[in-house]
Design an enzyme around this catalytic site. Structure first.
Site, mmCIF file in Angstrom:
data_model
loop_
_atom_site.group_PDB
_atom_site.id
_atom_site.type_symbol
_atom_site.label_atom_id
_atom_site.label_comp_id
_atom_site.label_asym_id
_atom_site.label_seq_id
_atom_site.Cartn_x
_atom_site.Cartn_y
_atom_site.Cartn_z
ATOM 1 N N HIS A 170 36.748 5.343 -25.097
ATOM 2 C CA HIS A 170 36.973 6.756 -25.137
ATOM 3 C C HIS A 170 36.297 7.296 -26.123
ATOM 4 O O HIS A 170 36.290 6.654 -27.488
ATOM 5 C CB HIS A 170 38.668 6.896 -25.093
ATOM 6 N N GLY A 228 8.969 14.466 4.384
ATOM 7 C CA GLY A 228 9.348 12.934 4.395
ATOM 8 C C GLY A 228 8.052 12.358 3.945
ATOM 9 O O GLY A 228 6.968 12.797 3.841
ATOM 10 N N ASP A 239 7.313 0.437 0.606
ATOM 11 C CA ASP A 239 7.491 1.505 1.531
ATOM 12 C C ASP A 239 6.691 1.292 2.866
ATOM 13 O O ASP A 239 7.042 1.358 3.945
ATOM 14 C CB ASP A 239 6.934 2.617 1.019
ATOM 15 N N TYR A 243 15.850 14.738 -0.332
ATOM 16 C CA TYR A 243 15.943 14.453 -1.572
ATOM 17 C C TYR A 243 14.819 14.780 -2.530
ATOM 18 O O TYR A 243 15.017 15.478 -3.637
ATOM 19 C CB TYR A 243 16.079 12.807 -1.951
ATOM 20 N N THR A 281 0.796 -1.164 -0.001
ATOM 21 C CA THR A 281 0.018 -0.061 -0.037
ATOM 22 C C THR A 281 0.772 1.102 -0.094
ATOM 23 O O THR A 281 0.335 2.362 -0.012
ATOM 24 C CB THR A 281 -1.162 -0.019 1.326
ATOM 25 N N SER A 293 3.376 4.651 0.527
ATOM 26 C CA SER A 293 3.367 5.630 1.628
ATOM 27 C C SER A 293 2.936 7.002 1.301
ATOM 28 O O SER A 293 2.356 6.984 -0.159
ATOM 29 C CB SER A 293 4.938 5.973 1.832
ATOM 30 N N GLY A 326 12.677 17.388 -1.600
ATOM 31 C CA GLY A 326 12.806 18.818 -1.772
ATOM 32 C C GLY A 326 14.092 19.610 -2.565
ATOM 33 O O GLY A 326 13.711 20.093 -3.489
ATOM 34 N N LEU A 327 15.028 18.707 -2.644
ATOM 35 C CA LEU A 327 16.092 19.217 -3.450
ATOM 36 C C LEU A 327 15.848 19.032 -5.174
ATOM 37 O O LEU A 327 15.924 19.905 -5.849
ATOM 38 C CB LEU A 327 17.454 18.314 -3.420
ATOM 39 N N GLY A 375 11.905 21.476 4.190
ATOM 40 C CA GLY A 375 12.483 20.225 4.048
ATOM 41 C C GLY A 375 13.626 20.089 3.133
ATOM 42 O O GLY A 375 13.409 20.383 1.789
#
Length: 458
Positions: A443, A269, A310, A183, A143, A145, A185-186, A180
């Protein structure tokens, strides 16, 4: 009441592949979904956010066009087109997922909210309030998060945004406040900064991505600063109000500070979606934070009930949820079960440059008293990044001094996630760092910088 060989709660990135695996054994499966097929990844997470990240990257490249010799008089962002493109990708992926499920005659897709009536009986409540019951020999809970909304004075009375609702905007925020600095938020901070918003991050921690090594945090902070993103650390939002804009009363080391903005994203979160499953009618146990307790094979205290992804406290990544389906299937239906503790957990944060990590970083190795040697190679010295003018970030690796095997790596670089997969395979295969140091890698590629990285180990 119909009985199924297996009931799967949630059509997310564990539930869908698990239902297919079980059906291939010739068993009957009921797949229950309360919202839409595909789970968070397809509908609210990976697919839509990375589609929007790509739109933001195009904006960033266009803003730098003159650096590459292309002169553009002007450009503008149309947030409605960004959203339309995102919606198209979501509908495409969701439609494909649903089609692949519905063509399987052994799987019944049942739409509605599921709750345990007892340990083997599931009550399904449809959107119209119609109630039905089914039973299952084995039951799998996937289910997921949902966003965690902190209890802050005034917040509930404001039109704040979550990681889901912010993607429905058809206008570019003038000034986006982000509560927050994790991750999620960023990714949104850099995305909307590139769309043209002024962005301010308010975070309780003393630095961004504090679970990463200090040099990684500093580099990301420098990148965000160069792009005009403001950050406020050691800050606790105490009160939120809204009147033609947001005002956040924030406690800082220097005292209370009022911060104003046009939009507010709450990125503090996520919490497991376990509260309304009726688990009190079973012997399934929860942790203090609401995660379903499982053993190493994702089996709960009710031996016929498993929990995945989750909601079970697995690492909150789509690829781990998908792998949970493999673990639960092997344990429930096969004899060659594998433990969740036997896997490496890679992840990639889709800021630009990407942040990818696997295994131990320096601060974890030090905390656990594990001996290591480290190597670091800056992207500003890599031929490929110089050619494409993407020189921010670095490769970093920790290795065992005796066996010379890789303990962990952090890749902050253009296409960092792709490079991470190479190192993951090296770790699984036990390839030593000195082997990689002299490996003839094509290369000019980004991957050949692994030669240089391994040559830096001291």
């Amino acid at each position: 009441m119909e009985n199924y060989d297996a009931i799967v709660l949630g059509a997310g990135q564990s539930g869908m592949p698990l239902a297919k695996k079980i059906s291939k054994l010739g068993l009957s499966v009921a797949l229950i979904e309360k919202r839409v097929i595909g789970g968070t990844c397809i509908n609210d997470g990976c697919s839509p956010t990375k589609t929007m990240v790509s739109s933001a990257r195009v904006a960033h490249i266009v803003s730098r066009a003159a650096d590459f010799g292309t002169i553009l008089p002007h450009y503008r962002i149309d947030q409605r087109i960004v959203k339309k493109r995102k919606d198209h990708i979501v509908e495409l992926f969701r439609g494909g997922a649903e089609k692949s499920l519905r063509k399987n005659e052994s799987i019944d897709i049942l739409m509605g909210s599921a709750a345990f009536k007892d340990s083997r009986t599931i009550q399904i409540t449809s959107d119209t309030g119609e109630i039905s019951f089914i039973s299952g020999t084995k039951i799998f809970i996937n289910t997921g998060s949902e966003p965690r909304i902190p209890e802050i004075e005034g917040l509930a009375d404001t039109p704040y945004l979550t990681s889901t609702t912010i993607m429905e905007l058809e206008e570019t925020p003038e000034h986006l406040l982000i509560m927050g600095g994790g991750y999620i938020g960023l990714e949104f901070a850099q995305m909307f900064s590139r769309f043209g918003s002024k962005v301010t991050i308010i975070d309780r921690a003393e630095r961004l991505v504090h679970k990463e090594d200090e040099d990684v945090c500093k580099e990301i902070s420098q990148i965000f600063s160069e792009e005009g993103i403001d950050t406020l650390f050691n800050a606790e939002v105490r009160k939120v109000s809204y009147q033609d804009g947001f005002k956040l009363t924030t406690e800082t080391p220097k005292g209370l500070l009022d911060i104003k903005g046009s939009h507010l994203l709450v990125a503090t979160g996520r919490i497991p979606s376990s509260a309304h499953l009726g688990l009190e009618n079973t012997r399934v146990k929860l942790t203090d934070k609401g995660f379903i307790q499982t053993d190493d094979f994702l089996q709960t205290s009710e031996k016929h009930i498993y929990a995945l992804g989750d909601v079970a406290g697995s690492a909150p990544f789509t690829h781990i949820a998908y792998h949970d389906a493999h673990i639960a299937f092997q344990h429930a239906f096969k004899e060659n079960a594998v433990s969740k503790h036997e896997r490496l957990v890679p992840y990639c944060v889709f800021i630009d440059p990407q942040l990818g990590r696997i295994g131990l970083n320096e601060q974890e190795a030090q905390a656990k008293g594990i001996p290591y040697k480290t190597g670091k190679f800056l992207m500003k010295h890599a031929g490929r990044t110089l050619e494409v003018d993407e020189t921010r970030g670095f490769f970093k690796v920790q290795v065992d001094p005796e066996s010379k095997k890789i303990l962990g790596a952090t890749i902050l670089s253009l296409d960092g996630g792709e490079i991470l997969a190479t190192l993951q395979m090296a770790m699984v295969g036990g390839v030593t760092y000195d082997t990689i140091a002299t490996l003839p890698i094509a290369h000019p590629t980004l991957a050949e910088s692994l030669n240089n990285l391994m040559g830096q180990i001291e």
